[in-house]
Design a protein around this motif. Structure first.
Motif, mmCIF file in Angstrom:
data_model
loop_
_atom_site.group_PDB
_atom_site.id
_atom_site.type_symbol
_atom_site.label_atom_id
_atom_site.label_comp_id
_atom_site.label_asym_id
_atom_site.label_seq_id
_atom_site.Cartn_x
_atom_site.Cartn_y
_atom_site.Cartn_z
ATOM 1 N N GLY A 69 0.293 3.862 10.864
ATOM 2 C CA GLY A 69 0.567 3.612 12.272
ATOM 3 C C GLY A 69 1.825 2.809 12.504
ATOM 4 N N PHE A 70 2.253 2.048 11.500
ATOM 5 C CA PHE A 70 3.472 1.252 11.617
ATOM 6 C C PHE A 70 4.450 1.567 10.483
ATOM 7 C CE2 PHE A 70 0.423 -1.261 14.053
ATOM 8 C CZ PHE A 70 1.147 -1.502 15.205
ATOM 9 N N VAL A 71 3.934 1.634 9.261
ATOM 10 C CA VAL A 71 4.755 2.036 8.117
ATOM 11 C C VAL A 71 4.483 3.514 7.835
ATOM 12 C CG1 VAL A 71 5.216 1.705 5.665
ATOM 13 C CG2 VAL A 71 4.767 -0.273 7.127
ATOM 14 N N ILE A 72 5.550 4.316 7.849
ATOM 15 C CA ILE A 72 5.419 5.762 7.652
ATOM 16 C C ILE A 72 6.389 6.184 6.557
ATOM 17 C CG2 ILE A 72 5.559 8.027 8.764
ATOM 18 C CD1 ILE A 72 5.058 6.670 11.437
ATOM 19 N N VAL A 73 5.905 6.983 5.608
ATOM 20 C CA VAL A 73 6.720 7.409 4.466
ATOM 21 C C VAL A 73 6.774 8.934 4.417
ATOM 22 C CG1 VAL A 73 7.048 7.288 1.974
ATOM 23 C CG2 VAL A 73 6.002 5.353 3.180
ATOM 24 N N TYR A 74 8.000 9.471 4.356
ATOM 25 C CA TYR A 74 8.208 10.913 4.220
ATOM 26 C C TYR A 74 8.872 11.210 2.875
ATOM 27 C CZ TYR A 74 7.487 11.258 9.301
ATOM 28 O OH TYR A 74 6.963 11.195 10.572
ATOM 29 N N ALA A 75 8.586 12.386 2.340
ATOM 30 C CA ALA A 75 9.298 12.862 1.155
ATOM 31 C C ALA A 75 10.545 13.613 1.603
ATOM 32 C CB ALA A 75 8.397 13.783 0.340
ATOM 33 N N ILE A 76 11.626 13.444 0.860
ATOM 34 C CA ILE A 76 12.855 14.197 1.127
ATOM 35 C C ILE A 76 13.320 14.849 -0.169
ATOM 36 C CG2 ILE A 76 13.581 12.824 3.105
ATOM 37 C CD1 ILE A 76 15.434 11.241 1.307
ATOM 38 N N ASP A 77 14.173 15.870 -0.048
ATOM 39 C CA ASP A 77 14.575 16.657 -1.216
ATOM 40 C C ASP A 77 15.607 15.959 -2.094
ATOM 41 O OD1 ASP A 77 12.862 18.588 -0.377
ATOM 42 O OD2 ASP A 77 14.393 19.963 0.384
ATOM 43 N N ASN A 78 16.378 15.037 -1.499
ATOM 44 C CA ASN A 78 17.450 14.390 -2.255
ATOM 45 C C ASN A 78 17.845 13.106 -1.539
ATOM 46 O OD1 ASN A 78 19.451 13.926 -4.165
ATOM 47 N ND2 ASN A 78 20.263 16.019 -4.047
ATOM 48 N N VAL A 93 13.307 17.080 5.275
ATOM 49 C CA VAL A 93 12.276 16.042 5.344
ATOM 50 C C VAL A 93 10.910 16.725 5.377
ATOM 51 C CG1 VAL A 93 11.375 14.091 6.676
ATOM 52 C CG2 VAL A 93 13.843 14.525 6.604
ATOM 53 N N SER A 94 9.937 16.151 4.687
ATOM 54 C CA SER A 94 8.597 16.748 4.654
ATOM 55 C C SER A 94 8.000 16.809 6.053
ATOM 56 C CB SER A 94 7.677 15.946 3.728
ATOM 57 O OG SER A 94 7.537 14.610 4.183
ATOM 58 N N GLU A 95 7.200 17.846 6.283
ATOM 59 C CA GLU A 95 6.608 18.045 7.607
ATOM 60 C C GLU A 95 5.619 16.940 7.951
ATOM 61 O OE1 GLU A 95 4.122 21.512 10.088
ATOM 62 O OE2 GLU A 95 4.705 21.818 7.987
ATOM 63 N N TYR A 96 4.878 16.488 6.945
ATOM 64 C CA TYR A 96 3.872 15.445 7.160
ATOM 65 C C TYR A 96 4.172 14.236 6.275
ATOM 66 C CZ TYR A 96 1.361 19.317 9.312
ATOM 67 O OH TYR A 96 1.017 20.382 10.109
ATOM 68 N N PRO A 97 3.794 13.046 6.703
ATOM 69 C CA PRO A 97 4.061 11.846 5.905
ATOM 70 C C PRO A 97 3.205 11.790 4.641
ATOM 71 C CG PRO A 97 3.589 11.300 8.222
ATOM 72 C CD PRO A 97 3.186 12.718 8.012
ATOM 73 N N ILE A 98 3.741 11.131 3.631
ATOM 74 C CA ILE A 98 2.961 10.805 2.437
ATOM 75 C C ILE A 98 2.017 9.650 2.747
ATOM 76 C CG2 ILE A 98 3.102 9.927 0.062
ATOM 77 C CD1 ILE A 98 5.861 11.145 -0.146
ATOM 78 N N TYR A 99 2.510 8.736 3.585
ATOM 79 C CA TYR A 99 1.741 7.536 3.948
ATOM 80 C C TYR A 99 2.002 7.229 5.418
ATOM 81 C CZ TYR A 99 0.264 2.616 4.084
ATOM 82 O OH TYR A 99 -0.346 1.435 4.413
ATOM 83 N N ASP A 100 0.945 6.862 6.129
ATOM 84 C CA ASP A 100 1.088 6.548 7.555
ATOM 85 C C ASP A 100 -0.069 5.651 7.979
ATOM 86 O OD1 ASP A 100 1.365 6.416 10.278
ATOM 87 O OD2 ASP A 100 1.318 8.576 10.637
ATOM 88 N N LEU A 150 0.830 -1.209 0.000
ATOM 89 C CA LEU A 150 0.000 0.000 0.000
ATOM 90 C C LEU A 150 0.863 1.259 0.000
ATOM 91 C CD1 LEU A 150 -2.757 -1.064 2.575
ATOM 92 C CD2 LEU A 150 -2.955 -0.945 0.084
ATOM 93 N N ALA A 151 1.982 1.209 0.721
ATOM 94 C CA ALA A 151 2.893 2.358 0.745
ATOM 95 C C ALA A 151 3.461 2.614 -0.649
ATOM 96 C CB ALA A 151 4.016 2.117 1.745
ATOM 97 N N ALA A 152 3.816 1.538 -1.357
ATOM 98 C CA ALA A 152 4.356 1.679 -2.715
ATOM 99 C C ALA A 152 3.307 2.268 -3.655
ATOM 100 C CB ALA A 152 4.828 0.317 -3.226
ATOM 101 N N GLU A 153 2.063 1.838 -3.508
ATOM 102 C CA GLU A 153 0.986 2.382 -4.350
ATOM 103 C C GLU A 153 0.776 3.867 -4.071
ATOM 104 O OE1 GLU A 153 -2.399 -0.020 -3.542
ATOM 105 O OE2 GLU A 153 -1.647 -1.774 -4.649
ATOM 106 N N THR A 154 0.846 4.242 -2.791
ATOM 107 C CA THR A 154 0.676 5.654 -2.430
ATOM 108 C C THR A 154 1.811 6.496 -2.990
ATOM 109 O OG1 THR A 154 -0.459 5.015 -0.386
ATOM 110 C CG2 THR A 154 0.399 7.260 -0.500
#
Length: 352
Positions: free
Chosen positions: A148-157, A139-146, A34-38
């Motif tokens: 509760g256990f798997v959390i994904v953030y966007a980063i600039d590089n 690092v992005s302020e809020y996660p792209i995906y969360d 699901l994280a990959a799809e998001t």
């Protein structure tokens, strides 16, 4: 031109992954799918494909079926510019912890975060809690995906695989001691609990023993009491084997409770082997850190979801297992005679 480079990189990743993975590779956890799809739907195509390709073989702890991981996703442009990153470099962007925004923002400058890359860790390089940077990458302020256990953030590089802090950077000082209040029971339940135990109603007495209000002077306000707590909470599946051990509920709960507020930032600042004293049940909790991967542990149990809940008076950390009893207490419990609850209940009722 950039899109052609990205397409070429994606094809290369696909070929390499197909050759590297055996046909019987296990399916990745659904949360990672699901994280990959998001990620793909959010425009992070390269990182989405990368996650799909390496998810089945990620070196995550296998002690439970819970997948605790934080993923830092570089943009497509970073993949196009850098070309094919090594596996060690990719794994630097995966941490075996569930790091909420409050967890990240609570970490002081120069704190370390474990990663899945061998013998490598990430370093917090921000001093402003409103702007989070790791290895000098925003690092992005809020996660792209969360979930509760798997959390994904966007980063600039991409994170620098060989990043080190400048020599003149001010590092955090290790806290060699952490003192908590010494608790004395002033509970109005004590007398009632003692009577229940003496008459064979130990199970219900154990539930009374669980009441945290038992440690407070009920004549005082909560501000006067000033009580603060830290809970190290095991995942549900680790508690299932204890579901029938009614007499052990009190000890089970109390040894995961500390009568002071200890945040993840505090834990990170502690020196290896720091004793957080004292736990409610009378024995210390030792904080250790694996020097290779930076994993923090309490009495040998991995902290996988730091600062799951954080308020002015209560902090909850998710841990991967149950904190074991000290060996000497286990030996005493094994020597105790087994009491049949139904027999003691029947004899007690016969008195009335």
């Amino acid at each position: 031109m950039a899109s052609l480079k990205l397409l070429s990189l994606i094809l290369t990743l696909s070929v390499i992954s197909a050759a590297a993975q055996p046909p019987e590779s296990p399916a990745p956890p659904q949360s990672l799918v699901l994280a990959a799809e998001t990620l793909e739907n959010s425009g992070y195509t390269a990182m989405s494909l990368t996650l799909k390709l390496i998810a089945p073989t990620l070196p995550l702890p296998s002690a439970t079926t819970i997948t605790a991981v934080t993923i830092f996703a570089p943009p497509n442009a970073a993949f196009s510019a850098s070309g094919q990153p090594s596996l060690a470099h990719l794994l630097l962007h995966f941490s075996p912890l569930s790091l909420s925004p409050s967890s990240l923002s609570s970490l002081p400058f120069s704190s370390t975060i474990p990663s899945l890359s061998p013998s490598k860790h990430l370093t917090v390089t921000s001093s402003d809690p409103k702007i989070i940077s790791i290895n000098n990458v925003k690092v992005s302020e809020y996660p792209i995906y969360d979930d509760g256990f798997v959390i994904v953030y966007a980063i600039d590089n991409f994170f620098d695989l060989n990043f080190t802090l400048a020599r003149n950077s001010t590092k955090i000082d290790a806290k060699l001691g952490f003192q908590c209040l010494k608790l004395e029971r002033v509970s109005q339940f004590d007398d009632a609990s003692g009577v229940l135990k003496s008459r064979g109603y130990s199970i219900f007495a154990s539930f009374l023993d669980l009441q945290l209000m038992g440690f407070l002077d009920l004549k005082k306000s909560s501000e006067d009491n000033g009580m603060k707590w830290t809970v190290f909470a095991p995942v549900d599946e680790e508690l299932v084997p204890f579901s029938g051990d009614f007499l052990g509920y009190s000890s089970l709960f109390m040894r995961h409770l500390v009568p002071c507020r200890v945040t993840w930032g505090d834990l990170n600042e502690m020196g290896n082997g720091t004793m957080v004293s004292i736990s409610v049940d009378g024995f210390n909790l030792g904080i250790t850190k694996d020097e290779d991967d930076g994993i923090l542990m309490v009495n040998g149990v991995e902290i996988m979801f730091p600062d799951m809940y954080n308020s002015d008076w209560l902090v909850i950390h998710g841990i991967r297992g149950v904190i074991p009893l000290p060996e000497e207490e286990m030996e005493l419990l094994e020597k105790l005679p087994v009491t049949k609850v139904e027999d003691s209940t029947a004899s007690d009722r016969a008195e009335f």
